[in-house]
Design an enzyme around this catalytic site. Structure first.
Site, PDB file in Angstrom:
ATOM      1  N   HIS A 256       0.834  -1.205   0.000  1.00  8.53           N
ATOM      2  CA  HIS A 256       0.000   0.000   0.000  1.00  8.53           C
ATOM      3  C   HIS A 256       0.869   1.256   0.000  1.00  8.53           C
ATOM      4  O   HIS A 256       0.658   2.171  -0.811  1.00  8.53           O
ATOM      5  CB  HIS A 256      -0.901  -0.035   1.243  1.00  8.53           C
ATOM      6  CG  HIS A 256      -1.776   1.164   1.426  1.00  8.53           C
ATOM      7  ND1 HIS A 256      -3.144   1.111   1.311  1.00  8.53           N
ATOM      8  CD2 HIS A 256      -1.491   2.465   1.758  1.00  8.53           C
ATOM      9  CE1 HIS A 256      -3.654   2.302   1.541  1.00  8.53           C
ATOM     10  NE2 HIS A 256      -2.666   3.142   1.826  1.00  8.53           N
ATOM     11  N   GLU A 257       1.858   1.295   0.892  1.00  8.08           N
ATOM     12  CA  GLU A 257       2.707   2.487   0.964  1.00  8.08           C
ATOM     13  C   GLU A 257       3.546   2.633  -0.295  1.00  8.08           C
ATOM     14  O   GLU A 257       3.808   3.755  -0.749  1.00  8.08           O
ATOM     15  CB  GLU A 257       3.603   2.429   2.204  1.00  8.08           C
ATOM     16  CG  GLU A 257       2.845   2.318   3.524  1.00  8.08           C
ATOM     17  CD  GLU A 257       1.721   3.321   3.679  1.00  8.08           C
ATOM     18  OE1 GLU A 257       1.900   4.499   3.317  1.00  8.08           O
ATOM     19  OE2 GLU A 257       0.638   2.916   4.150  1.00  8.08           O
TER      20      GLU A 257
END
Length: 838
Positions: free
Chosen positions: A290-291
């Site tokens: 996600h990051e």
């Protein structure tokens, strides 16, 4: 302090263009403050006036071009700048305060070894707690950082280290243009491991006291990181756009992680010091993915204002899950998404505070913070998955790559992205965006089926409805699964078009087929919609669910049962009966964990005390059954043990396990499990302060301190509750995590009589508490300290009286409104259960 408004940000953007930031921080002074000097070069409309944001402990000096400005002109967090030239240089020197709230420059002293650790959290508008800045996302500029720190420390930042001229002096290379909310650094005696992949330097940081635990998992962390980098490079034409990829696991973090380019910060709970389930490892992997997705969505191309938050979070949520499923060993990430993340999204979208995925306007930054919820993350990601199913992957990715190329290191809006996707696909997406992105709330897809005299379906249809408050029907591409009684499985895919079918779509392929087994709408989980089974399928679930091979289908059926109970359409005791029937056979650990966690919230609030006790006894029996079948030492065994600990009232079993007696073979009673056992014993009155103190003495870690705070707040003792309430409502000297842990432990369903007097105190004390704390921490305390088990009309009346006031913070008003709606649902459900019983 005033929150920057959209109108103010638009006006300032029209006046100035930021060229660069040069920031010099001195972290050697000790005490509660550090020195900060920021030099900002910017262009402006000659003669214009604006302001720069800074939140100092003391403002030491301000110089604009060739003149000194009066530091006394600072009004709250705004320093006025007048008489601007075409080219300007602003230097602001200040003494800044360290924080203990996870915002600005957070300082943490490790109780394990006394080491001091700092990390910068600039999100959402807290860079001004670190240095002076034009703090809005569309005034991006390169940042050159220099730091003076104790010589034994390690410092890392967004940019690469350019020079280390003497011990304690760290000078970093200029970054590409960054939004101010993405500037970060870490400083302290960090443990670091370095690597490289595909020409990209990698580093992983953690506290020294966690070094052995990080090293034990380093291979998995780096493997996931490299697999995700490779997959993103396959998907995107633009390679990873920053000089390095550091990941720092930091203490007392407010969020799961933060996408600072070149230096991602993650909560150090992801460094596992005890046994964990594969679900927890998968969560760490999806967080990493996600990051990393944010490096493109948010960092390379940044939203212009917070109303386009979904351009960051919805895309990172979708791509993080997708890349985890495609590139790592956690190939069932979409199953986790279906039962965990989408449940969060459905709940948020049905609350009074629901909002569109992409609202037309977010008035100010404070309102933007409130939209970091299940709608911006899970619903937005689900909408994107539906869009990909409709456009096709090739057109979708072509549109994204065109979007990146057009806005490299700049800012973009919803209109910009829709234009790129429309050009790539040859489709006008304005109608799709209006229904899916601009309108709030969720549709319900319900199966309807009729059977003829021969036992075959004479009609099968999917009906789509919308709540009266938000009467919009949407296009959906879905599967309808037919799970036959003999084990055969088939799926029919169809498009629901409300413009032509008016909310009812026939599934003609199933007409004439034997009406056996069950029909599952949204099989494959391609759309964002609540589902309901036809009555015959609902009756078949307890028999068929344990034998279904597809974990995603099981997750959807469990989700349907949980949601129907939450809506009061089916009584919670029926859900408990399904748990007894099907949970002991569950093989997917995430499903077992989520069913136990989500159902526990319903049992505790939707049932009266007598019925609750009976339900928990049955759930504990189901957990014992799952535990007996689970392989020794595996994730399912650990999940079952945790579920049993949370549900049981058998203090003898809990005390025995804590002493090492009767523990199932393969189950490690390590630090985390010991605390879980002790917390349950404390709640039941089987342990007290002496046992808490002894456990805390044996576990002198930050996590141990949080567990001890949680346990002390849970003590069934009037003095303990008084002390805990003081911490929740007034203590500012404790860190965000310790206050939150206290709030988590305070309310216990078993202690309703003891805590009854605090129900009214919550509504009396919370306005002052919310103003005392920063917005992020205040929102957490508002939620955790809410009397969620005081399910009574009188509690709702107190909430109504509070909400009638005009002096509430936006966060307090939003969360009390939503939590009051949860009480409304619980009261409706209790009435339904009473009617069934009668």
């Amino acid at each position: 302090m005033p929150s920057l408004t959209r109108a103010e940000a638009t006006a300032r953007r029209a006046l100035i263009t930021v060229g660069s930031y040069e920031v010099d921080l001195d972290l050697t002074g000790g005490g509660d403050h550090f020195r900060s000097t920021a030099t900002i070069r910017f262009r402006a409309t000659p003669g214009a006036a604006t302001f720069v944001e800074v939140k100092p402990a003391a403002l030491r000096g301000v110089r604009l071009n060739d003149r000194d400005l009066d530091p006394g002109a600072l009004a709250e967090n705004r320093l006025p700048l007048t008489g601007l030239a075409a080219e300007n240089t602003l230097t602001v020197s200040a003494e800044m305060a360290y924080s203990n709230t996870g915002e600005g420059m957070h300082r943490f002293v490790d109780p394990a070894d006394g080491g001091t650790y700092l990390y910068a959290m600039s999100f959402l508008d807290d860079v001004q707690r670190i240095f002076a800045a034009f703090d809005q996302p569309d005034l991006k500029a390169p940042v050159t950082l220099s730091v003076t720190a104790p010589p034994q420390w390690t410092v890392a930042a967004n940019g690469q280290l350019a020079a280390n001229p003497w011990p304690g002096r760290w000078e970093f290379a200029p970054t590409p243009p960054l939004a101010t909310y993405l500037v970060s650094l870490i400083a302290g005696p960090w443990h670091v491991r370095r690597d490289a992949h595909d020409g990209i330097p990698l580093a992983v940081y953690c506290r020294r006291s966690l070094a052995t635990h990080l090293d034990a998992d380093l291979d998995e962390v780096l493997t996931v990181t490299k697999q995700c980098l490779d997959r993103f490079h396959q998907l995107f034409a633009e390679r990873y756009p920053f000089a390095k990829y550091d990941q720092a696991f930091v203490p007392e973090f407010n969020a799961g992680a933060m996408e600072n380019p070149g230096l991602v910060t993650l909560r150090d709970d992801y460094i596992f010091r005890s046994a964990v389930t594969d679900t927890q490892r998968e969560l760490r992997a999806t967080t990493i993915a996600h990051e990393m997705a944010h490096m493109w969505f948010g960092d390379l191309v940044t939203m212009r204002w917070w109303d386009d938050l979904w351009l960051n979070e919805s895309f990172a949520e979708y791509l993080g899950t997708r890349v985890t499923a495609e590139a790592t060993r956690f190939h069932r990430a979409w199953t986790t998404f279906a039962i965990r993340r989408k449940a969060w999204g459905y709940t948020a979208d049905q609350r009074p505070s629901t909002h569109p995925v992409a609202p037309q306007q977010v008035a100010d930054a404070a309102e933007g913070l409130l939209n970091f919820d299940g709608i911006s993350y899970a619903k937005g990601a689900s909408v994107l998955r539906q869009l990909v199913a409709g456009l096709g992957d090739e057109a979708f990715l072509a549109g994204l790559n065109a979007h990146f190329a057009a806005h490299l290191f700049g800012n973009a809006t919803l209109a910009d992205l829709l234009a790129a996707l429309g050009a790539a696909s040859g489709r006008d997406l304005s109608g799709w965006a209006e229904r899916w992105l601009r309108r709030a709330q969720v549709n319900t897809l319900r199966m309807e089926a009729a059977v003829d005299a021969d036992g075959r379906w004479s009609s099968v249809a999917v009906t789509q409805t919308a709540p009266a408050s938000h009467p919009v029907l949407r296009p959906h591409h879905i599967g309808v699964g037919w799970y036959a009684a003999d084990g055969a499985v088939s799926r029919v895919e169809l498009d629901l078009d409300p413009d032509t079918d008016r909310g009812r779509t026939e599934v003609s392929a199933l007409i004439g087929q034997p009406a056996t087994g069950l029909l599952l709408p949204n099989d494959g989980d391609l759309t964002f919609a609540k589902i309901r089974l036809d009555p015959a399928s609902a009756d078949a679930v307890p028999i068929m669910l344990p034998g279904l091979a597809d974990p995603l289908a099981r997750a959807l059926l469990w989700g349907e049962a949980l949601d129907a109970a939450r809506d009061g359409e089916r009584p919670v005791p029926a859900l408990v009966s399904l748990i007894v029937a099907a949970l002991p056979a569950e093989t997917e650990v995430i499903i077992a964990e989520e069913v136990l966690g989500l159902s526990r919230g319903l049992i505790d609030r939707y049932l009266d005390p007598l019925a609750r006790d009976a339900a928990l006894l049955r759930v504990a029996g189901a957990c014992a059954g799952l535990l007996a079948r689970a392989p020794a030492g595996g994730s399912t065994q650990l999940a079952a043990a945790r579920g049993l600990i949370a549900a049981t009232t058998d203090t003898g079993l809990l005390t025995g396990w804590l002493a090492g007696a009767g523990v199932p073979e393969g189950l490690a009673v390590d630090a985390e499990l010991r605390w879980a056992l002790l917390l349950r014993l404390v709640v039941l009155g089987g342990a007290g302060e002496a046992e808490i103190a002894a456990e805390a003495a044996a576990d002198r870690s930050a996590v141990g301190a949080e567990w001890a705070a949680r346990c002390r707040a849970a003590l069934p003792d009037a003095d303990a509750k008084r002390v805990a309430w003081g911490i929740i409502t007034r203590a500012t000297e404790l860190s965000n995590r310790l206050v939150e842990a206290t709030a988590e432990g305070f309310w216990q369903p078993e202690q309703a009589e003891l805590t009854a007097g605090y129900v009214e105190r919550y509504f009396a004390d919370m306005p002052a508490t919310a103003r005392l704390r920063t917005p992020w921490v205040a929102d957490r305390i508002t939620t955790l300290a809410f009397p969620r088990y005081a399910v009574a009309q009188s509690t709702r009346e107190l909430a109504g009286a509070l909400l009638a006031r005009d002096d509430l913070t936006p966060g307090l008003r939003r969360w009390v409104t939503d939590l009051d709606d949860d009480l409304r649902r619980a009261l409706v459900a209790r009435t339904a259960v009473a009617a069934v019983s009668a």
